[in-house]
Design a protein around this motif. Structure first.
Motif, PDB file in Angstrom:
ATOM      1  N   VAL A 174     -50.185  49.542  55.681  1.00 55.59           N
ATOM      2  CA  VAL A 174     -48.915  50.008  56.222  1.00 55.59           C
ATOM      3  C   VAL A 174     -49.116  51.391  56.816  1.00 55.59           C
ATOM      4  O   VAL A 174     -49.617  52.292  56.141  1.00 55.59           O
ATOM      5  CB  VAL A 174     -47.828  50.061  55.129  1.00 55.59           C
ATOM      6  N   LYS A 175     -48.736  51.554  58.077  1.00 51.13           N
ATOM      7  CA  LYS A 175     -48.982  52.826  58.772  1.00 51.13           C
ATOM      8  C   LYS A 175     -47.830  53.808  58.631  1.00 51.13           C
ATOM      9  O   LYS A 175     -48.041  55.012  58.636  1.00 51.13           O
ATOM     10  CB  LYS A 175     -49.249  52.560  60.257  1.00 51.13           C
ATOM     11  N   LEU A 224     -39.722  55.859  55.071  1.00 52.66           N
ATOM     12  CA  LEU A 224     -39.020  55.192  56.170  1.00 52.66           C
ATOM     13  C   LEU A 224     -38.578  53.779  55.811  1.00 52.66           C
ATOM     14  O   LEU A 224     -37.877  53.127  56.603  1.00 52.66           O
ATOM     15  CB  LEU A 224     -39.907  55.165  57.416  1.00 52.66           C
ATOM     16  N   PHE A 225     -38.972  53.292  54.650  1.00 52.92           N
ATOM     17  CA  PHE A 225     -38.503  51.985  54.189  1.00 52.92           C
ATOM     18  C   PHE A 225     -37.249  52.180  53.339  1.00 52.92           C
ATOM     19  O   PHE A 225     -37.123  53.164  52.614  1.00 52.92           O
ATOM     20  CB  PHE A 225     -39.578  51.278  53.357  1.00 52.92           C
ATOM     21  N   CYS A 283     -47.352  47.886  44.941  1.00 58.36           N
ATOM     22  CA  CYS A 283     -46.258  48.534  45.645  1.00 58.36           C
ATOM     23  C   CYS A 283     -45.799  47.646  46.798  1.00 58.36           C
ATOM     24  O   CYS A 283     -46.615  47.180  47.591  1.00 58.36           O
ATOM     25  CB  CYS A 283     -46.699  49.897  46.186  1.00 58.36           C
ATOM     26  N   GLU A 284     -44.499  47.430  46.864  1.00 58.21           N
ATOM     27  CA  GLU A 284     -43.928  46.542  47.890  1.00 58.21           C
ATOM     28  C   GLU A 284     -42.852  47.289  48.664  1.00 58.21           C
ATOM     29  O   GLU A 284     -41.846  47.685  48.087  1.00 58.21           O
ATOM     30  CB  GLU A 284     -43.286  45.309  47.240  1.00 58.21           C
ATOM     31  N   PRO A 285     -43.018  47.489  49.979  1.00 61.79           N
ATOM     32  CA  PRO A 285     -41.937  48.075  50.769  1.00 61.79           C
ATOM     33  C   PRO A 285     -40.981  46.995  51.267  1.00 61.79           C
ATOM     34  O   PRO A 285     -41.394  45.884  51.621  1.00 61.79           O
ATOM     35  CB  PRO A 285     -42.675  48.712  51.941  1.00 61.79           C
ATOM     36  N   GLN A 286     -39.708  47.302  51.283  1.00 63.43           N
ATOM     37  CA  GLN A 286     -38.738  46.399  51.904  1.00 63.43           C
ATOM     38  C   GLN A 286     -38.680  46.711  53.392  1.00 63.43           C
ATOM     39  O   GLN A 286     -38.511  47.874  53.775  1.00 63.43           O
ATOM     40  CB  GLN A 286     -37.359  46.578  51.279  1.00 63.43           C
ATOM     41  N   PRO A 309     -45.577  44.104  62.675  1.00 60.16           N
ATOM     42  CA  PRO A 309     -46.302  45.378  62.786  1.00 60.16           C
ATOM     43  C   PRO A 309     -45.911  46.403  61.734  1.00 60.16           C
ATOM     44  O   PRO A 309     -46.679  47.317  61.442  1.00 60.16           O
ATOM     45  CB  PRO A 309     -45.943  45.863  64.200  1.00 60.16           C
ATOM     46  N   ARG A 310     -44.713  46.273  61.133  1.00 64.21           N
ATOM     47  CA  ARG A 310     -44.310  47.243  60.102  1.00 64.21           C
ATOM     48  C   ARG A 310     -45.106  47.053  58.818  1.00 64.21           C
ATOM     49  O   ARG A 310     -45.399  48.010  58.109  1.00 64.21           O
ATOM     50  CB  ARG A 310     -42.811  47.111  59.824  1.00 64.21           C
TER      51      ARG A 310
END
Length: 400
Positions: A71-72, A77-78, A89-92, A269-270
């Protein structure tokens, strides 16, 4: 007969070739963003890329917190940041219904004006939020029950009379039985369930109650990968995902109908996941779905590649046996046994001990709950009773 109104959008019935071409184009674009370029990107080119195993995520993320190099954008920002067992770790994703669950709920008949009882956990893991946002995107009202106790859920049932449910099948069965015992009208008519395969006997019991059950298959990283429709003839792969079934030994594509590991590419891409190996087994179901959707179908969840199992919707790992044993030096040998009783999962910790004291069983039960986040049974056995093999988890459940 299926009509266009049954589809979430036109993509449900798009030609297979157009869907595949779009997914491959998006994958090539994501790879180009990472510095890799290919003049011709097809399934063969995809198959030549390395596999990313879910088991590798904790190590990757520990070396470059919080998301490794996958993840860049910054974590801030999530909208939500989760920590799934692993830890992972999991971003929404910062878009409405970023887990693509609304399409699956729509296929199960969730519609505007319905009230949904959501019993997926809202604490640190994405399941509760995933279903919550999807149901609200369809115009449903959501009861965020999460891990509320049965008594509270019965109060909710009596006052709000929800028509729909999201959670595990076993939990729904517990609620239904408790409602019967309390004399409360059981109003749920449709349910999306996940976390474990649904036993045929339990599905039949729900059918007798007038509850239409729809299985979902997903992961915390990918969201909903595949879902059951009104045709009840396998799980339809979700849009925006490219699924391969591969032989976990050779890494080659499994023949149609043969069981293999589910490997998923999500070219977002996110948070791109390219050839993400879930560790779960399934097989391609031949032909088109009777509901009219044209995407690939899976036969459902057929087990795990490794010894990890799901109990009551939670992953249980062989390493957790060792963790329990480290907390109790009295243990000579230990293993988990997973079974079914009264239409629910049962986790048993079998341990060999030479001279147990009066409080040992209770202390081990507390450790078992702390380590696995599940309640379970402790069975104290004499030395030599636990087989001296390498199987730390024995799963005796059968769903056929």
């Amino acid at each position: 007969m299926t009509s266009a109104d049954d589809f979430y959008d036109a993509r449900d019935a798009q030609p297979c070739a157009a869907r595949l071409e779009s997914l491959l184009d998006h994958t090539a674009a994501v790879l180009a963003l990472g510095g890799e370029r290919s003049r011709r990107f097809d399934l063969a080119a995809l198959g030549a890329l390395p596999i990313l195993r879910k088991a590798a995520l904790p190590g990757l993320q520990a070396s470059a917190p919080p998301f490794g190099d996958l993840v860049k954008q910054p974590a801030a920002l999530f909208p939500r940041l989760f920590l799934s067992p692993g830890p992972i770790c999991e971003p929404q994703l910062s878009v409405p219904d970023g887990s693509n669950a609304a399409r699956a709920l729509h296929a199960a008949g969730f519609r505007t004006g319905q009230i949904v009882l959501n019993t997926f956990n809202y604490h640190l893991t994405p399941g509760g939020f995933l279903m919550d946002e999807a149901a609200r995107a369809l115009g449903c009202a959501v009861i965020p029950a999460g891990s509320a106790g049965t008594e509270q859920l019965l109060q909710v049932m009596a006052r709000y009379r929800p028509e729909a449910y999201a959670g595990t099948a076993d939990h729904l069965n517990i609620i239904a039985r408790a409602a019967d015992a309390a004399g409360i009208d059981f109003t749920i008519a449709r349910a999306v369930v996940s976390g474990a395969a649904v036993a045929p006997s339990l599905r039949s019991a729900f059918r007798d109650r007038g509850v239409a059950v729809f299985e979902l298959y997903g992961t915390a990283e990918l969201g909903i990968v595949a879902y059951e429709t009104s045709a009840h003839d396998g799980l339809v792969v979700n849009e925006d995902l490219l699924v391969e079934i591969i032989d976990p030994v050779t890494g080659r594509a499994a023949a149609e109908g043969e069981a293999g590991e589910i490997v998923v590419t999500r070219p977002d891409p996110r948070y791109p996941l390219i050839r993400f190996a879930t560790g779960d087994l399934s097989a391609v179901k031949a032909g088109a779905s009777g509901c009219g959707r044209t995407a690939m179908r899976l036969r459902g969840w057929l087990g795990r590649v490794d010894d990890t199992v799901k109990v009551k919707g939670m992953f249980v790992h062989p390493a957790q046996v060792s963790e329990v044993a480290r907390a109790h030096p009295e243990i000579v040998r230990a293993r988990f046994v997973v079974s079914r009783a009264d239409e629910r999962d049962v986790l048993t910790l079998e341990v060999e001990v030479e001279a147990p004291d009066a409080g040992l069983e209770a202390r081990m039960a507390e450790t078992l709950r702390a380590v696995t986040r599940l309640g379970g049974v402790v069975c104290l056995l004499p030395p030599g009773a636990v087989p001296a093999d390498d199987r730390r988890i024995v799963d005796t459940r059968r769903y056929d």
